[in-house]
Motif scaffolding. Structure first.
Motif, PDB file in Angstrom:
ATOM      1  N   VAL A   1     -14.430 -34.966 -34.086  1.00  0.00           N
ATOM      2  CA  VAL A   1     -13.052 -34.505 -34.187  1.00  0.00           C
ATOM      3  C   VAL A   1     -12.052 -35.644 -34.034  1.00  0.00           C
ATOM      4  N   ALA A   2     -10.904 -35.470 -34.669  1.00  0.00           N
ATOM      5  CA  ALA A   2      -9.843 -36.487 -34.619  1.00  0.00           C
ATOM      6  C   ALA A   2      -9.012 -36.310 -33.354  1.00  0.00           C
ATOM      7  N   HIS A   3      -9.673 -36.458 -32.217  1.00  0.00           N
ATOM      8  CA  HIS A   3      -9.043 -36.393 -30.895  1.00  0.00           C
ATOM      9  C   HIS A   3      -9.353 -37.682 -30.148  1.00  0.00           C
ATOM     10  N   LEU A   4      -8.354 -38.260 -29.541  1.00  0.00           N
ATOM     11  CA  LEU A   4      -8.566 -39.494 -28.789  1.00  0.00           C
ATOM     12  C   LEU A   4      -9.249 -39.192 -27.461  1.00  0.00           C
ATOM     13  N   THR A   5     -10.348 -39.866 -27.211  1.00  0.00           N
ATOM     14  CA  THR A   5     -11.014 -39.768 -25.911  1.00  0.00           C
ATOM     15  C   THR A   5     -10.941 -41.096 -25.162  1.00  0.00           C
ATOM     16  N   ALA A   6     -10.669 -42.179 -25.887  1.00  0.00           N
ATOM     17  CA  ALA A   6     -10.479 -43.502 -25.280  1.00  0.00           C
ATOM     18  C   ALA A   6      -9.490 -44.268 -26.155  1.00  0.00           C
ATOM     19  N   PRO A   7      -8.199 -43.973 -26.017  1.00  0.00           N
ATOM     20  CA  PRO A   7      -7.188 -44.553 -26.910  1.00  0.00           C
ATOM     21  C   PRO A   7      -7.218 -46.081 -26.930  1.00  0.00           C
ATOM     22  N   THR A   8      -7.019 -46.644 -28.109  1.00  0.00           N
ATOM     23  CA  THR A   8      -6.941 -48.091 -28.266  1.00  0.00           C
ATOM     24  C   THR A   8      -5.507 -48.550 -28.006  1.00  0.00           C
ATOM     25  N   GLU A   9      -5.321 -49.861 -27.922  1.00  0.00           N
ATOM     26  CA  GLU A   9      -3.978 -50.398 -27.736  1.00  0.00           C
ATOM     27  C   GLU A   9      -3.067 -50.013 -28.894  1.00  0.00           C
TER      28      GLU A   9
END
Length: 568
Positions: A214-222
């Motif tokens: 899924v297009a959900h952030l679980t560990a967002p990048t900078e």
């Protein structure tokens, strides 16, 4: 209003993007980041990120009708209501009233629309899967439709490119039927899902149960946090709009990225209905639009045009774009414009209960479930139909039941979880068929624009597939130890129900059989690109939005390179 001289200069850009949904957002991001001045046009109102997610933080008891549907809603949203999509007042304001946007049906088609900034990127299910190599060759191998003019290897680097920016959570499985993406950490299966997984995989060789991608952030990048995006909070209120920017939408990701370049102009309430084509120059010069509120006519001009209004509306615009060079509609020498409508057929599956784990629950409301990749007509599995299907579903606990249904016992029961239930529902591939189509009628809407008539239905292959979808769902759940298994098969479901409409301006290898070439350019109008669902040549059995993103990024890169070479 045909503006000339300085007036024309004020509405002239390097590029025009029609539509602000998933593919339109990507077109705007890519073109602006490559230095082009871009006009992005939406036919509906502006919806601002966070500010206009008016129901995002409400609780269920704060809604006037507590989820009940009024007679007026049934009338206003007649198409959406029969599907169930617009029944919920938590997010109904992001869907269009069918009474204000009428269409006709020779054969039923459920046309679900969201006309506003971001479009259906605020409403999509966010399931994000790559197509596999055979998805791009099956038509050729089986003699169905026409051959894709590209292959998986052409799109693979663009899949990775869009995945890194969008943020896809999932697990690496090494499956040829479902290629791995560039993933953020996967969400977890719950205890019952893990047991069902063990049961199915031990009893059926070659079948897998994985967590959905899924297009959900679980560990967002900078890069993602710099746009204001945060980690998924497991609220599962996604269709209200995500104030955390955790799921991918135009509002949370591509539009902010485009705005950071200072190269984007966003215009709302303008219904683009035609592409302006210059027969002498052999290319398009702009678009015609009408203000949805004032009904004022306006024209905009650009060197390149991206049509991303959704599969139906992009083709609708092209049908009205007639000229000496394109008398049958833009790029329509093949007479394929509006034809080959595909969608994913669903509403078939099985459900049951799981005994045990009464002392176990799960964290939050995970906006995701399990996924069972396609296994039919793959490897040694041969069926009496073409292609295949996957399943989406999961295990969960409802509330405990009290036989009396009132009083202290009833109230107490509401605080306790009930038994575990398990459900899986199939998503099947639809074959392209030129008789599945839409046409323009002589009837006009309130803006004086032609109303669409749909004529589409599931074919024999889909009906055969649905029988297998029902049987296999039951067999897998029972083999895994699920109790009280029952199947369901909603035979009233019609195309459009998956909201994955595709194929109305398909890509191809020549102008005699297709509308677009291998770079998503319109045949005979090389500076017009179509990269939404209209471009699809086949449907696969997985959700298509990730492929729209990749096609758009690839086409935008090509367009800018060609523009710099003075080829457009």
């Amino acid at each position: 209003m045909n503006l000339q001289g300085k007036g024309k200069e004020s509405v002239t850009y390097d590029a025009i993007v029609v539509g602000t949904g998933i593919s339109g957002g990507w077109a705007a991001k890519e073109l602006t980041e490559k230095g082009l001045k871009v006009l992005m046009i939406d036919r509906g109102r502006d919806v601002k990120h966070v500010t206009d997610y008016t129901t995002a933080m409400k609780e269920s008891w704060e809604f006037e009708h507590r989820g009940r549907v009024t007679d007026q809603v049934k009338k206003d949203y007649w198409a959406g209501y029969r599907t169930g999509y617009t029944a919920n007042e938590e997010h109904r304001h992001f869907f269009e009233k069918d009474i204000d946007n009428p269409y006709e049906e020779t054969r039923r088609f459920d046309w679900i629309r969201g006309y506003h900034t971001g479009g259906r990127s605020l409403l999509w299910g966010r399931q994000s899967y790559r197509w596999n190599e055979r998805d791009f060759t099956a038509n050729l191998e089986e003699g169905v439709g026409i051959d894709w003019p590209i292959r998986y290897k052409d799109l693979a680097p663009w899949y990775e490119y869009v995945e890194k920016f969008a943020g896809i959570s999932g697990s690496k499985e090494g499956l040829d039927v479902l290629p791995d993406s560039h993933f953020q950490p996967a969400m977890e299966l719950n205890c019952v899902e893990r047991e069902v997984k063990k049961g199915v995989e031990s009893k059926f060789a070659g079948r897998k149960i994985i967590v959905g991608r899924v297009a959900h952030l679980t560990a967002p990048t900078e890069e993602q946090t710099a746009l204001g995006r945060g980690k998924c909070q497991f609220r599962n209120r996604c269709m209200r709009g995500c104030p955390y920017g955790a799921y991918f939408s135009s509002q949370s990701a591509t539009i902010p990225a485009a705005m950071k370049t200072n190269n984007l102009t966003l215009v709302n309430d303008k219904i683009v209905y035609s592409v302006i084509f210059d027969d002498e120059k052999g290319k398009a010069t702009g678009v015609k639009a009408i203000d949805q509120n004032t009904k004022e006519e306006v024209e905009y001009f650009a060197k390149i045009i991206f049509l991303n209004a959704s599969a139906v509306n992009s083709a609708w615009i092209m049908m009205q774009s007639k000229s000496k060079t394109h008398p049958n509609g833009l790029g329509n020498a093949s007479d394929q414009l509006g034809r080959n409508i595909m969608d994913h057929h669903l509403g078939v599956g099985a459900t049951g209960t799981w005994e045990g784990f009464d002392d176990m629950y799960y964290y939050g409301r995970r906006p995701n479930g399990i996924y069972i990749p396609r296994f039919t007509n793959w490897g040694n599995d041969k069926r009496d139909f073409l292609r295949g299907f996957g399943y989406q579903g999961g295990a969960s606990r409802g509330r405990a039941e009290d036989e009396q249904g009132f009083g202290a016992g009833f109230k107490n029961a509401q605080t306790k979880p009930g038994p575990w239930s398990v459900n899986i529902m199939g998503f099947g591939e639809t074959l392209p068929d030129p008789t599945n189509k839409f046409t323009l009628t002589d009837k006009k809407d309130k803006w004086g624009l032609p109303i669409i008539d749909f004529d589409a239905a599931w074919g024999k292959n889909e009906w055969k597939m649905r029988e297998a979808m029902e049987k296999e769902a039951k067999d897998m759940l029972e083999a895994a130890g699920v109790k009280n298994v029952t199947t369901y098969h909603d035979k009233e479901k019609a195309p459009g129900i998956g909201i994955h409409e595709m194929g109305t301006a398909r890509m191809g290898r020549d102008a005699k059989t297709s509308v677009l070439n291998a770079n998503n350019q319109v045949w005979g109008a090389p500076n017009v690109f179509v990269t939404d669902g209209a471009a699809m040549v086949s449907a696969s059995c997985v959700n298509p939005s990730l492929t729209y993103m990749a096609l758009t990024a690839r086409a935008a890169d090509f367009a800018v390179k060609e523009l710099k070479k003075m080829n457009l």
